[in-house]
Design a protein around this motif. Structure first.
Motif, PDB file in Angstrom:
ATOM      1  N   ALA A 139      43.278  36.856  44.876  1.00 15.90           N
ATOM      2  CA  ALA A 139      43.029  36.011  43.692  1.00 15.90           C
ATOM      3  C   ALA A 139      42.726  36.876  42.472  1.00 15.90           C
ATOM      4  O   ALA A 139      43.172  36.574  41.359  1.00 15.90           O
ATOM      5  CB  ALA A 139      41.883  35.039  43.966  1.00 15.90           C
ATOM      6  N   THR A 197      44.687  37.120  38.702  1.00 19.05           N
ATOM      7  CA  THR A 197      44.009  36.903  37.407  1.00 19.05           C
ATOM      8  C   THR A 197      43.785  38.209  36.648  1.00 19.05           C
ATOM      9  O   THR A 197      42.989  38.232  35.710  1.00 19.05           O
ATOM     10  CB  THR A 197      42.649  36.205  37.628  1.00 19.05           C
ATOM     11  OG1 THR A 197      41.803  37.056  38.402  1.00 19.05           O
ATOM     12  CG2 THR A 197      42.813  34.857  38.298  1.00 19.05           C
ATOM     13  N   TRP A 236      35.466  40.129  38.792  1.00 17.71           N
ATOM     14  CA  TRP A 236      35.140  39.727  40.149  1.00 17.71           C
ATOM     15  C   TRP A 236      34.135  40.723  40.719  1.00 17.71           C
ATOM     16  O   TRP A 236      34.278  41.928  40.517  1.00 17.71           O
ATOM     17  CB  TRP A 236      36.390  39.715  41.017  1.00 17.71           C
ATOM     18  CG  TRP A 236      37.447  38.750  40.549  1.00 17.71           C
ATOM     19  CD1 TRP A 236      38.278  38.901  39.482  1.00 17.71           C
ATOM     20  CD2 TRP A 236      37.762  37.494  41.130  1.00 17.71           C
ATOM     21  NE1 TRP A 236      39.098  37.813  39.360  1.00 17.71           N
ATOM     22  CE2 TRP A 236      38.811  36.933  40.367  1.00 17.71           C
ATOM     23  CE3 TRP A 236      37.279  36.794  42.233  1.00 17.71           C
ATOM     24  CZ2 TRP A 236      39.374  35.694  40.671  1.00 17.71           C
ATOM     25  CZ3 TRP A 236      37.850  35.563  42.528  1.00 17.71           C
ATOM     26  CH2 TRP A 236      38.875  35.032  41.753  1.00 17.71           C
ATOM     27  N   ALA A 264      42.190  31.402  42.609  1.00 16.88           N
ATOM     28  CA  ALA A 264      42.358  31.891  41.234  1.00 16.88           C
ATOM     29  C   ALA A 264      42.325  30.730  40.240  1.00 16.88           C
ATOM     30  O   ALA A 264      41.665  30.817  39.191  1.00 16.88           O
ATOM     31  CB  ALA A 264      43.670  32.663  41.106  1.00 16.88           C
ATOM     32  N   THR A 321      39.374  30.205  37.447  1.00 12.88           N
ATOM     33  CA  THR A 321      39.810  30.136  36.050  1.00 12.88           C
ATOM     34  C   THR A 321      39.322  28.840  35.400  1.00 12.88           C
ATOM     35  O   THR A 321      38.777  28.853  34.292  1.00 12.88           O
ATOM     36  CB  THR A 321      41.338  30.254  35.950  1.00 12.88           C
ATOM     37  OG1 THR A 321      41.744  31.514  36.509  1.00 12.88           O
ATOM     38  CG2 THR A 321      41.817  30.153  34.517  1.00 12.88           C
TER      39      THR A 321
END
Length: 169
Positions: free
Chosen positions: A9, A13, A20, A124, A128
């Motif tokens: 993920a 992104t 992260w 993801a 988001t």
């Protein structure tokens, strides 16, 4: 925990301003670190350890917190302690959908996203969306946390004990 899904993920992104953070040094740490170094431009920060007393502050600082994403049967049957910590801290949560979490959540609560196990694209998209949603009510999850308050749990245990005593007599 589905760390592979989190790394995948993060790759999806990598052009977005999402940082992260992965904490832990479990048995898969060397393999996960290798996955991360394969794509150095992804924005993953690794911490091998955070002292338990500092963990609440780390959770409180996060815009979005992650639960588990594993595809195994055990992942479907458990709600890890970190999910309860995230809810208690009132932070947005993304975790895998499954029978265990459905005992606690409906999937329609604000600032909570349940995603398909092992699906990096779902993860993801959910992260988001939560990062973009600044309108979440604060504090979050009070109604969920209340269901696990000492008073509520004591009442439930008392009812269970009384019911067991009646059945035993």
């Amino acid at each position: 925990h589905g760390i592979d899904t989190i790394v995948a993920a993060a790759r999806l992104t990598q052009k977005q301003p999402i940082r992260w953070v992965i904490v832990g040094q479990g048995q898969d740490a060397p393999r996960i670190d290798a996955l991360i170094t394969e794509t150095p431009e992804i924005n993953i920060e690794r911490h091998m350890w955070i002292a338990y007393e500092d963990l609440r502050n780390e959770i409180a600082r996060a815009d979005v917190c992650l639960g588990i994403f594993g595809e195994g049967q055990k992942s479907a049957r458990v709600i890890p302690n970190k999910v309860f910590q995230i809810l208690a801290a009132g932070r947005p949560l993304v975790t895998r959908d499954g029978p265990a979490i459905r005992e606690l959540l409906t999937g329609t609560e604000p600032a909570i996203k349940l995603v398909r196990a092992g699906n990096a694209s779902d993860l993801a998209d959910a992260v988001t969306a939560l990062c973009e949603d600044a309108t979440s009510p604060q504090p979050l999850h009070e109604d969920i946390v209340e269901r696990f308050s000492e008073a509520v749990l004591a009442q439930e245990w008392q009812m269970l004990v009384l019911e067991a005593a009646r059945e035993g007599s």
